[in-house]
Design a protein around this motif. Structure first.
Motif, mmCIF file in Angstrom:
data_model
loop_
_atom_site.group_PDB
_atom_site.id
_atom_site.type_symbol
_atom_site.label_atom_id
_atom_site.label_comp_id
_atom_site.label_asym_id
_atom_site.label_seq_id
_atom_site.Cartn_x
_atom_site.Cartn_y
_atom_site.Cartn_z
ATOM 1 N N TYR A 1 0.838 -1.205 0.000
ATOM 2 C CA TYR A 1 0.000 0.000 0.000
ATOM 3 C C TYR A 1 0.876 1.260 0.000
ATOM 4 C CZ TYR A 1 -4.637 -2.114 0.779
ATOM 5 O OH TYR A 1 -5.818 -2.788 0.634
ATOM 6 N N ILE B 1 -3.118 2.904 -8.537
ATOM 7 C CA ILE B 1 -4.550 2.909 -8.214
ATOM 8 C C ILE B 1 -5.114 1.500 -8.390
ATOM 9 C CG2 ILE B 1 -6.822 3.815 -8.868
ATOM 10 C CD1 ILE B 1 -5.359 6.374 -9.794
ATOM 11 N N LEU B 2 -4.706 0.850 -9.479
ATOM 12 C CA LEU B 2 -5.155 -0.515 -9.756
ATOM 13 C C LEU B 2 -4.665 -1.480 -8.669
ATOM 14 C CD1 LEU B 2 -6.560 -2.479 -11.732
ATOM 15 C CD2 LEU B 2 -4.367 -2.676 -12.938
ATOM 16 N N THR C 1 -6.656 -1.016 -5.548
ATOM 17 C CA THR C 1 -7.995 -1.567 -5.791
ATOM 18 C C THR C 1 -7.986 -3.086 -5.669
ATOM 19 O OG1 THR C 1 -8.495 0.268 -7.296
ATOM 20 C CG2 THR C 1 -9.915 -1.673 -7.425
ATOM 21 N N ALA D 1 -7.550 -4.155 -2.011
ATOM 22 C CA ALA D 1 -8.792 -3.929 -1.263
ATOM 23 C C ALA D 1 -9.868 -4.932 -1.673
ATOM 24 C CB ALA D 1 -9.279 -2.499 -1.492
ATOM 25 N N LEU D 2 -9.922 -5.231 -2.980
ATOM 26 C CA LEU D 2 -10.934 -6.157 -3.493
ATOM 27 C C LEU D 2 -10.731 -7.565 -2.944
ATOM 28 C CD1 LEU D 2 -13.365 -6.097 -5.424
ATOM 29 C CD2 LEU D 2 -11.832 -6.774 -7.267
#
Length: 199
Positions: free
Chosen positions: A20, A43-44, A47, A50-51
């Motif tokens: 992160y 950003i990907l 994401t 987090a996903l």
């Protein structure tokens, strides 16, 4: 008075936190430069991280340490080293390393999938060999499915994921299969250790 113990951080927690932080640093570094692919990649990455956590919590999946570590390591190699830092040009065989990694991860995921499918069948006595063979064949099958996906997108959209080469395709499948076998051996060894300790 109920005292709840705080869960201790393990290595994977620190590893994930580092990813992160690295993603945030990359975003801030490339943002002033206006390099859109390099800005989008962090950003990907965030994401995806987090996903994974959201899916794990929603489905109440058990990500054992080896699976979690291999997933985080794959994100670091494939998304940071390969794409964000352009290591493809520095390490010619990096793509094959990724496929090897993916074989390991998919075998571990296969085990989680098997446990999830049979979560309500507590009365069934399923042998450990059945679980491990499912994880092995799941991973090998997914390696083939990925190459079908690459073949389809290459021909529909004019991409060059497979370099228009049967050798590249088959090498990817072989690397994924080798990774699956490595994971199978690891899981088999762990299972035998547990069996011996219970006797």
């Amino acid at each position: 008075m109920n005292v709840t113990k705080k869960r201790k951080f393990d290595f994977n927690d620190y590893f994930e936190a580092a990813l992160y932080i690295l993603a945030a640093v990359c975003f801030l570094y490339f943002l002033p430069k206006g390099n859109k692919p390099k800005i989008f990649q962090p950003i990907l990455i965030i994401t995806v991280l987090a996903l994974i956590k959201v899916i794990k919590n929603i489905l109440k999946l058990d990500f054992f340490p080896a699976l979690r570590f291999s997933m985080l390591a794959f994100i670091f190699v494939a998304m940071f080293l390969a794409n964000e830092f352009d290591f493809y040009s520095l390490i010619p065989g990096l793509d094959k390393i990724e496929h090897l990694f993916s074989g390991v991860i998919l075998a571990f995921i296969g085990l989680v999938v098997f446990e999830y499918i049979n979560r309500n069948e507590r009365s069934l006595k399923i042998s450990p060999s059945t679980k491990l063979l499912f994880s092995l064949f799941f991973s090998i099958a997914m390696a083939g499915c990925w190459e079908i996906y690459e073949f389809t997108t290459d021909h529909l959209f004019g991409l060059r994921s497979q370099n228009n080469s049967l050798l590249d395709t088959m090498t990817d499948v072989i690397c994924g299969t080798v990774g699956a076998i490595i994971a199978y051996i690891y899981l088999r060894y762990n299972n035998s250790k547990k069996s011996n300790s219970n006797h």
